[in-house]
Design an enzyme around this catalytic site. Structure first.
Site, short mmCIF file in Angstrom:
data_model
loop_
_atom_site.label_atom_id
_atom_site.label_comp_id
_atom_site.label_asym_id
_atom_site.label_seq_id
_atom_site.Cartn_x
_atom_site.Cartn_y
_atom_site.Cartn_z
N ASN A 218 0.60 -1.30 0.01
CA ASN A 218 -0.01 0.01 -0.01
C ASN A 218 0.73 1.27 -0.06
OD1 ASN A 218 -2.18 -1.93 0.25
ND2 ASN A 218 -2.39 -1.68 2.46
N THR B 74 -24.67 35.36 -28.96
CA THR B 74 -25.38 34.28 -27.74
C THR B 74 -26.54 33.65 -28.42
OG1 THR B 74 -27.19 36.26 -27.47
CG2 THR B 74 -24.92 36.57 -26.25
N HIS B 75 -26.61 32.50 -27.83
CA HIS B 75 -27.67 31.52 -28.45
C HIS B 75 -27.40 31.16 -30.01
CE1 HIS B 75 -30.47 32.10 -25.08
NE2 HIS B 75 -29.86 33.52 -25.19
N SER C 115 -10.52 14.44 -47.29
CA SER C 115 -11.46 13.47 -47.26
C SER C 115 -10.97 12.10 -48.21
CB SER C 115 -12.92 14.03 -47.92
OG SER C 115 -13.70 13.14 -48.25
N LYS D 51 -12.70 18.57 -50.07
CA LYS D 51 -12.74 18.73 -48.53
C LYS D 51 -11.26 18.99 -47.85
CE LYS D 51 -15.85 18.44 -46.18
NZ LYS D 51 -16.39 17.21 -45.71
N ASN E 129 -11.01 18.92 -43.80
CA ASN E 129 -11.53 18.83 -42.54
C ASN E 129 -10.64 19.12 -41.25
OD1 ASN E 129 -13.76 17.51 -44.15
ND2 ASN E 129 -12.91 15.64 -44.04
N GLU F 125 -11.73 18.54 -33.93
CA GLU F 125 -12.93 17.62 -33.69
C GLU F 125 -12.57 16.67 -32.47
OE1 GLU F 125 -15.46 18.33 -37.84
OE2 GLU F 125 -14.29 16.32 -37.48
N TYR G 236 -7.53 0.32 3.78
CA TYR G 236 -7.44 -0.06 2.38
C TYR G 236 -8.37 -1.31 2.04
CZ TYR G 236 -5.24 -2.40 -1.28
OH TYR G 236 -5.07 -3.18 -2.50
N GLN H 296 -7.55 -0.92 -6.11
CA GLN H 296 -6.68 -1.25 -7.24
C GLN H 296 -7.33 -0.62 -8.72
OE1 GLN H 296 -5.69 -5.43 -7.62
NE2 GLN H 296 -5.16 -5.33 -9.74
N LYS I 296 -6.54 2.95 -10.58
CA LYS I 296 -5.24 3.13 -11.24
C LYS I 296 -5.37 3.23 -12.97
CE LYS I 296 -1.55 0.61 -10.07
NZ LYS I 296 -0.73 -0.27 -9.82
#
Length: 418
Positions: A93, A138-139, A261, A267, A269, A274, A300, A305, A308
């Protein structure tokens, strides 16, 4: 089933486990458990093991249960019974707690440095394009005129705050768990404070049971520090995803951050952006996975374990993604003509309402008057308009020096981590 992924995961922790073992050996010499010659021999072997592992000649593989057993195997193979003395006064430990704590310190130090670099890159873009107009939204609807300076300064300040958060988490967890054994101490006068200093810890974690109880808890704190940075990275990636579309066409990404692409020759991209946007999910998932394990009593439990794997997965994913941002931000090119054309006349309605309110008209009446006059609004000189926005932080008063000063203060407050 019992060992799980430990032998693979411990490749991330092995160097820290070796160094903590060496510090423990030196501590045993100071209290007379090991002779000076024994300490020297064991430390030399541990130094050799670190080199062998770093250079790929010692491999953690399926012949070992985990990194802890690999260290003891190496020492007993080359030093016989002397290698068996190393475990005196400590438990497994102890080993996993201190190796993980050192890993967390190292990861948080890297996170702090990445936040510094991202904030600096954002601030430099804000300074370089402080007066370049762009629409504010906004929005996702056009709202008021804004500037590249204001947009990039938002991320400069955000990552400065993220640096400060990570710094405070680092200071909180900068305490040595080594020497608490299985959670109840041992009947030896271990030099815990000396070993803590040797390993570069700021202080001791005093209570042995809390040492066990903080496993998972400190891991979540570190991941939460990373998650704040990842959240802001995701927001920036979203902005770039929108602003690089043909419909917006405000920003040009550096070529090395785009791909073609497989079928459409036309294209280009924004795949890197992303993937950055999606990578935040790995950090959030790691936090939830660890938190779901931590429904445990004191002391403990073997369940720990299982913390991890998500820790290492989440932290590595965060650091890898954030490392991409500084050069990406620095390489952004802004299409100022397109951004200026996108500022339409109705976006000045708020200015008109505020001007009337400043002249004494009640704001609600001024609001309605401005709304009625939308079709009659003429676009003013945009540069002059932005310069008039002098409230603190606004386009005409970005206070970039204040943000830089705040960043410098946070950086200067970071303690050197061994």
């Amino acid at each position: 089933f019992m060992a799980g992924e430990d032998v693979v995961l411990d490749r991330e922790l092995f160097i820290f486990d070796i160094r903590a073992t060496a510090a423990h050996v030196r501590g045993l010499e100071r209290i007379g458990i090991l002779a000076g010659s024994e300490c020297s021999k064991l430390c030399d072997l541990l130094d050799w093991l670190e080199v062998e592992f770093t250079e790929g000649r010692f491999e953690l593989d399926e012949q070992f249960e985990d990194g802890h057993s690999a260290i003891e195997f190496f020492l007993t193979e080359h030093a016989g019974d002397l290698g068996g003395k190393v475990h005196t006064g400590r438990s497994r430990n102890d080993q996993v707690a201190v190796a993980t704590r050192l890993y967390l310190k190292d990861s948080l130090s890297r996170l702090i440095n990445l936040n510094r670099r991202i904030a600096t890159a954002s601030l430099e873009q804000a300074e370089r394009h402080a007066e370049v107009p762009m629409p504010g939204y906004t929005h996702l609807q056009r709202a008021v005129p804004s500037s590249v300076g204001l947009w990039m300064a938002a991320f400069a300040e955000a990552f400065t705050d993220n640096l400060g958060f990570a710094r405070r988490v680092l200071e909180l967890i900068d305490c040595s768990p080594l020497g608490t054994a299985a959670g109840y101490g041992v009947n030896l006068p271990l030099d815990r404070a000396g070993v803590a200093r040797d390993l570069g810890f700021g202080r001791l974690q005093i209570n042995p049971m809390y040492t066990q109880n903080s496993r998972g808890k400190f891991e979540v704190m570190a991941l939460q520090a990373a998650a704040h940075s990842m959240q802001d990275m995701r927001r920036l990636a979203w902005d770039l995803s929108l602003f690089t579309t043909s419909e917006f066409d405000f920003v040009q990404l550096p070529d090395q951050y785009t791909t073609g692409s497989s079928i459409m020759p036309n294209k280009s991209n924004p795949d890197v952006v992303e993937l950055l946007r999606g990578r935040a999910s790995a950090t959030e998932a790691a936090i939830l996975e660890i938190q779901s394990v931590l429904s445990l009593p004191s002391g403990y439990q073997r369940d720990l374990q299982l913390t991890k794997a998500p820790l290492i997965r989440g932290m590595n994913a965060s650091l890898q993604a954030l490392a991409i941002l500084p050069r990406l931000i620095t390489g952004l090119e802004f299409k100022s003509d397109n951004m200026k054309r996108a500022i339409s006349k109705e976006m000045f309605a708020t200015d008109i309402a505020l001007q009337q309110a400043a002249s004494g008209m009640p704001f609600r009446k001024a609001y309605l008057e401005a709304k009625r006059q939308l079709s009659e609004i003429e676009i003013p000189d945009i540069a002059s308009n932005l310069a008039q926005r002098t409230s603190p932080g606004a386009c005409g008063n970005l206070q970039l020096d204040e943000i830089r000063h705040k960043l410098e203060q946070e950086v200067s407050a970071v303690k050197v981590v061994a």
